[in-house]
Scaffold this motif. Structure first.
Motif, short mmCIF file in Angstrom:
data_model
loop_
_atom_site.label_atom_id
_atom_site.label_comp_id
_atom_site.label_asym_id
_atom_site.label_seq_id
_atom_site.Cartn_x
_atom_site.Cartn_y
_atom_site.Cartn_z
N TYR A 142 0.75 -1.25 -0.01
CA TYR A 142 -0.06 0.00 -0.07
C TYR A 142 0.84 1.40 0.05
CZ TYR A 142 -3.78 -3.09 1.07
OH TYR A 142 -4.86 -4.25 1.04
N ILE A 143 1.99 1.27 0.66
CA ILE A 143 2.68 2.44 0.89
C ILE A 143 3.47 2.48 -0.72
CG2 ILE A 143 4.84 3.38 1.91
CD1 ILE A 143 3.78 2.04 4.59
N LEU A 144 3.93 1.29 -1.18
CA LEU A 144 4.61 1.47 -2.30
C LEU A 144 3.56 2.06 -3.41
CD1 LEU A 144 6.31 -2.14 -2.60
CD2 LEU A 144 7.73 0.05 -2.34
N LYS A 145 2.60 1.77 -3.41
CA LYS A 145 1.58 2.38 -4.22
C LYS A 145 1.58 3.94 -4.18
CE LYS A 145 -1.39 -1.80 -5.41
NZ LYS A 145 -2.64 -2.23 -5.19
N PHE A 146 1.30 4.31 -2.77
CA PHE A 146 1.50 6.01 -2.40
C PHE A 146 2.86 6.39 -3.25
CE2 PHE A 146 2.67 9.24 0.19
CZ PHE A 146 1.88 10.24 -0.05
#
Length: 435
Positions: A142-146
Motif C-alpha cells: 500500500y505504501i509502495l503504491k503511494f
C-alpha cells in the motif's frame, strides 16, 4: 512600476516551481515543465526586452550549441535524422533556454532559495528512499503504491542477505547531492547555517543518511561519484595535510576491513559494489559472467573504431555503433560511456567544447561574492560528471541544470551589449522592481 514588480515576482515564482519539478519529478510532468519554462522565457524577454548582454560564458554556450547544430545536420545527412532531431532538444533547445535566463542572471537572493531548495530536496529524497527500503523489508504494498505517485513507475527496492538496491527516478541525483552535502559539512556550522538558514544538525544527519542511501543504491557509478566528491572536499578545503591523511587512511582501512570481512564473504552489498566498479574498468571478476560487465568495454572499442574515421569533427549526432553484449549484437546511438559517445559523434571539437563548459564553471569558484554557493555546488557537479562517464545521465532534460545553472549567475560584466537601452539602466530598473 507596479506591473513590473508583479512580473518580476511571477518570474521568481515560476523559476522556483520549475526548479522544484526538475528535482522532485525528473521524469514526470514534462508538459508542466515546458509550461513554466515558456512563461519564464516570455517574462525574461518582456521585462528586459530584446536587450541582450553576452558574457564569455554565454558565448561559450552559443558556440557549443552551434557545433551541436552542425553535428545534428551531419547525423541527418547520414540517414539518422529521427534520432538526431530527438537529441536536438537536449543539445540545442535546452542550452538556448538557459542562455535567455542567463541574460538576466541570478542574483544573491535567488542563490539563497536555490541553496535551501537543494537541501530540502535531499531531505525529501532521504525520507522517501528510507521508507522505500523499510517497505522492501516489511513487504507493504500500500505504501509502495503511494510512493509511486512521485515516481514514473512503481519504485523498486531489494534487501536480502546483506545486499541492497533500489531504483527510483531520482536515484542518479545521489551522485550530485551526496558530495554536495559532504561539502556543506566541511564548510562548517557558521558558514552553512548562514547561507542556508537550516540547522547544522539537520544538515549533518541528512549528509550521513545520504551517504548510507548512496551505498544502499547498489550502483558503482554513484559510489565512484561519492569517492570523487570526498577527495575534492579534502582538496578544496585544504585538508590534505600529512596528519589528516594518515588518520583518514587508518580509519578508512579499518572500516573497509570490517565491511569486507562481514559482507564480501556472504556476497552482500560490499561484494556487489566492488565487483560492479572493477567490472566497469574491464578487470576480470566473477560478476562479469553474471551481468556481462564487458558491455562497456565493447562499447568503447566500437566507438573508438568509428571515431578514427573522422577524429576532428566526428560522425554526427544520432549515428549508432555496433557492438556485442554476450551473444547479442546491439546497434544503438545512446551508449552508456557518455564521453566516448561525444567523441565519436561530435569529434575532438565537440568533446573540447563540452569540457570547456566544465572548466569555465570551475573557474567561477574563485569569485568571492558567490564562493559560498559555488564551492559545494561544483563539488557536486564534478562528482556527478564522474558518474556520467559510465551512465548517460545528461541525456535527461531535467539534469542539465547541474551543468548550466552556474552560467545563469551574474558574475562578470558583459563584453558586448545590443539594444537601445544600456545595461546599467537595465540593472537600475531591476533594482527598482525588487523594491
Amino acid at each position: 512600476m507596479i506591473r513590473s514588480n508583479k512580473r518580476y515576482n511571477i518570474l521568481n515564482i515560476c523559476m522556483a516551481l520549475l526548479f522544484l519539478q526538475m528535482l522532485i519529478f525528473p521524469k514526470m510532468y514534462m508538459w508542466t515543465k515546458i509550461f513554466f519554462l515558456s512563461i519564464i522565457l516570455y517574462l525574461c524577454l518582456h521585462i528586459y526586452g530584446m536587450r541582450l548582454k553576452l558574457s564569455k560564458g554565454q558565448i561559450l554556450i552559443i558556440t557549443y550549441v552551434a557545433w551541436n547544430v552542425v553535428e545534428i545536420i551531419m547525423g541527418g545527412v547520414r540517414g539518422y535524422g529521427s534520432v538526431a532531431v530527438r537529441m536536438a532538444t537536449i543539445d540545442v533547445l535546452w542550452p538556448l533556454a538557459y542562455i535567455i535566463i542567463a541574460s538576466k542572471g541570478l542574483k544573491q537572493n535567488h542563490l539563497k532559495w536555490i541553496y535551501k531548495i537543494l537541501i530540502i530536496c535531499v531531505i525529501w529524497f532521504n525520507i522517501y528512499d528510507s521508507i522505500l527500503l523499510i517497505c522492501a523489508i516489511c513487504g507493504n504494498q500500500y505504501i509502495l503504491k503511494f510512493l509511486a505517485l512521485f515516481n514514473s513507475g512503481i519504485p523498486f527496492a531489494y534487501v536480502s542477505n546483506g545486499a541492497t538496491a533500489f531504483r527510483v527516478d531520482h536515484i542518479y541525483y545521489y551522485a550530485f547531492f551526496t558530495p554536495f552535502m559532504m561539502a556543506l559539512l566541511f564548510e562548517g556550522k557558521n558558514n552553512t547555517e548562514k547561507a542556508s538558514g537550516i540547522s547544522f544538525k539537520i544538515i549533518m544527519v541528512t549528509a550521513l543518511t545520504s551517504c548510507f542511501l548512496a551505498a544502499a543504491a547498489g550502483m558503482g557509478g554513484i559510489i565512484l561519484a561519492c569517492f570523487v566528491g570526498f577527495i575534492l572536499c579534502l582538496k578544496l578545503y585544504h585538508l590534505f595535510s600529512k596528519k589528516n591523511m594518515f588518520l583518514f587512511l587508518v580509519f578508512l582501512m579499518f572500516c573497509l576491513a570490517i565491511v569486507f570481512l562481514i559482507s564480501y564473504d556472504r556476497m552482500g552489498m560490499a561484494y556487489y559494489i566492488w565487483e560492479d566498479i572493477i567490472s566497469r574498468f574491464g578487470v576480470d571478476s566473477s560478476v562479469v559472467t553474471l551481468t556481462n560487465g564487458d558491455k562497456r568495454i565493447n562499447q568503447i572499442r566500437a566507438m573508438l573504431k568509428l571515431w578514427m574515421e573522422s577524429p576532428l569533427i566526428g560522425n554526427g549526432t544520432g549515428v549508432p555503433v555496433k557492438y556485442f553484449w554476450g551473444t547479442d549484437e546491439l546497434f544503438t546511438a545512446n551508449n552508456e560511456m557518455s564521453y566516448f559517445r561525444i567523441l565519436y559523434q561530435k569529434g575532438i571539437i565537440g568533446l573540447c567544447l563540452f569540457f570547456s563548459l566544465v572548466i569555465y564553471c570551475i573557474k567561477m569558484i574563485k569569485i568571492k561574492e558567490i564562493k559560498w554557493f559555488m564551492k559545494p555546488f561544483m563539488i557536486g557537479t564534478l562528482s556527478f560528471l564522474s558518474a556520467n562517464a559510465f551512465n548517460p545521465y545528461l541525456t535527461n532534460l531535467s539534469n542539465y541544470w547541474i551543468l548550466f545553472l552556474p552560467f545563469c549567475i551574474v558574475i562578470e560584466q558583459p563584453i558586448r551589449s545590443f539594444g537601445k537601452i544600456d545595461i546599467e539602466a537595465c540593472y537600475a530598473e531591476e533594482e527598482l522592481c525588487k523594491k
